[in-house]
Write a protein that holds these residues in place. Structure first.
Motif, PDB file in Angstrom:
ATOM      1  N   LEU A 152      34.746 -19.134  19.744  1.00  0.00           N
ATOM      2  CA  LEU A 152      33.499 -19.849  20.032  1.00  0.00           C
ATOM      3  C   LEU A 152      33.727 -20.884  21.129  1.00  0.00           C
ATOM      4  N   VAL A 153      34.833 -21.567  21.090  1.00  0.00           N
ATOM      5  CA  VAL A 153      35.256 -22.425  22.198  1.00  0.00           C
ATOM      6  C   VAL A 153      36.276 -21.586  22.968  1.00  0.00           C
ATOM      7  N   ARG A 191      31.079  -8.213  24.169  1.00  0.00           N
ATOM      8  CA  ARG A 191      30.899  -7.922  25.595  1.00  0.00           C
ATOM      9  C   ARG A 191      29.589  -8.514  26.112  1.00  0.00           C
ATOM     10  N   LYS A 192      28.548  -8.439  25.292  1.00  0.00           N
ATOM     11  CA  LYS A 192      27.251  -8.983  25.708  1.00  0.00           C
ATOM     12  C   LYS A 192      27.340 -10.492  25.915  1.00  0.00           C
ATOM     13  N   ILE A 193      27.947 -11.199  24.994  1.00  0.00           N
ATOM     14  CA  ILE A 193      28.096 -12.652  25.114  1.00  0.00           C
ATOM     15  C   ILE A 193      28.766 -13.003  26.439  1.00  0.00           C
ATOM     16  N   HIS A 194      29.852 -12.310  26.772  1.00  0.00           N
ATOM     17  CA  HIS A 194      30.589 -12.621  27.990  1.00  0.00           C
ATOM     18  C   HIS A 194      29.912 -12.101  29.251  1.00  0.00           C
ATOM     19  N   SER A 195      28.958 -11.191  29.104  1.00  0.00           N
ATOM     20  CA  SER A 195      28.208 -10.738  30.276  1.00  0.00           C
ATOM     21  C   SER A 195      27.077 -11.705  30.614  1.00  0.00           C
ATOM     22  N   VAL A 196      26.666 -12.513  29.640  1.00  0.00           N
ATOM     23  CA  VAL A 196      25.553 -13.437  29.840  1.00  0.00           C
ATOM     24  C   VAL A 196      26.022 -14.830  30.228  1.00  0.00           C
ATOM     25  N   PHE A 197      27.097 -15.306  29.617  1.00  0.00           N
ATOM     26  CA  PHE A 197      27.522 -16.695  29.782  1.00  0.00           C
ATOM     27  C   PHE A 197      28.852 -16.816  30.514  1.00  0.00           C
ATOM     28  N   GLU A 214      32.376 -19.052  31.020  1.00  0.00           N
ATOM     29  CA  GLU A 214      33.248 -19.753  30.086  1.00  0.00           C
ATOM     30  C   GLU A 214      32.778 -21.201  29.903  1.00  0.00           C
ATOM     31  N   ARG A 215      32.370 -21.827  30.971  1.00  0.00           N
ATOM     32  CA  ARG A 215      31.909 -23.218  30.902  1.00  0.00           C
ATOM     33  C   ARG A 215      30.628 -23.328  30.072  1.00  0.00           C
ATOM     34  N   GLU A 216      29.704 -22.384  30.224  1.00  0.00           N
ATOM     35  CA  GLU A 216      28.477 -22.412  29.416  1.00  0.00           C
ATOM     36  C   GLU A 216      28.799 -22.233  27.936  1.00  0.00           C
ATOM     37  N   LEU A 217      29.731 -21.349  27.649  1.00  0.00           N
ATOM     38  CA  LEU A 217      30.136 -21.165  26.253  1.00  0.00           C
ATOM     39  C   LEU A 217      30.725 -22.455  25.702  1.00  0.00           C
ATOM     40  N   PHE A 218      31.538 -23.110  26.483  1.00  0.00           N
ATOM     41  CA  PHE A 218      32.178 -24.347  26.057  1.00  0.00           C
ATOM     42  C   PHE A 218      31.169 -25.486  25.851  1.00  0.00           C
ATOM     43  N   LYS A 219      30.274 -25.660  26.817  1.00  0.00           N
ATOM     44  CA  LYS A 219      29.366 -26.803  26.778  1.00  0.00           C
ATOM     45  C   LYS A 219      28.164 -26.609  25.859  1.00  0.00           C
ATOM     46  N   THR A 220      27.603 -25.396  25.815  1.00  0.00           N
ATOM     47  CA  THR A 220      26.322 -25.216  25.139  1.00  0.00           C
ATOM     48  C   THR A 220      26.338 -24.185  24.021  1.00  0.00           C
ATOM     49  N   ALA A 226      21.131 -13.253  35.700  1.00  0.00           N
ATOM     50  CA  ALA A 226      21.181 -14.717  35.739  1.00  0.00           C
ATOM     51  C   ALA A 226      22.618 -15.198  35.946  1.00  0.00           C
ATOM     52  N   LYS A 227      23.577 -14.560  35.301  1.00  0.00           N
ATOM     53  CA  LYS A 227      24.978 -14.965  35.474  1.00  0.00           C
ATOM     54  C   LYS A 227      25.453 -14.629  36.887  1.00  0.00           C
ATOM     55  N   LYS A 228      25.001 -13.519  37.453  1.00  0.00           N
ATOM     56  CA  LYS A 228      25.411 -13.134  38.800  1.00  0.00           C
ATOM     57  C   LYS A 228      24.949 -14.145  39.853  1.00  0.00           C
TER      58      LYS A 228
END
Length: 79
Positions: free
Chosen positions: A6-7, A25-31, A33-39, A75-77
């Protein structure tokens, strides 16, 4: 099954949780690493995101062994 931090490990995350490969795979295709960490470092925050919620609703109707490749979110691109 995959294991998801999660972090992100990049930010010293240690706890891992089992998650279906296609969902991981979906989580990492959308966000990023920094977005996962912060939000999006909680299951609740991930599930509240519109694109992830739509994906969860869609994949829930598939059989457990279902898998397909996951494209990177537009959006990630653009980031």
């Amino acid at each position: 099954m995959d294991r998801h931090h999660l972090v992100p490990r990049t930010f010293k995350g240690r706890a891992q949780f089992p998650i279906h490969k296609i969902c991981h795979r979906k989580i990492h295709s959308v966000f990023t690493e920094r977005e996962l960490f912060k939000t999006y470092h909680t299951w609740e925050a991930l599930q509240a995101h519109d694109e992830i919620r739509t994906f969860i609703d869609w994949v829930a109707r598939k059989p457990p062994e279902f898998y397909t490749s996951t494209a990177t979110s537009n959006a990630k691109k653009r980031r």
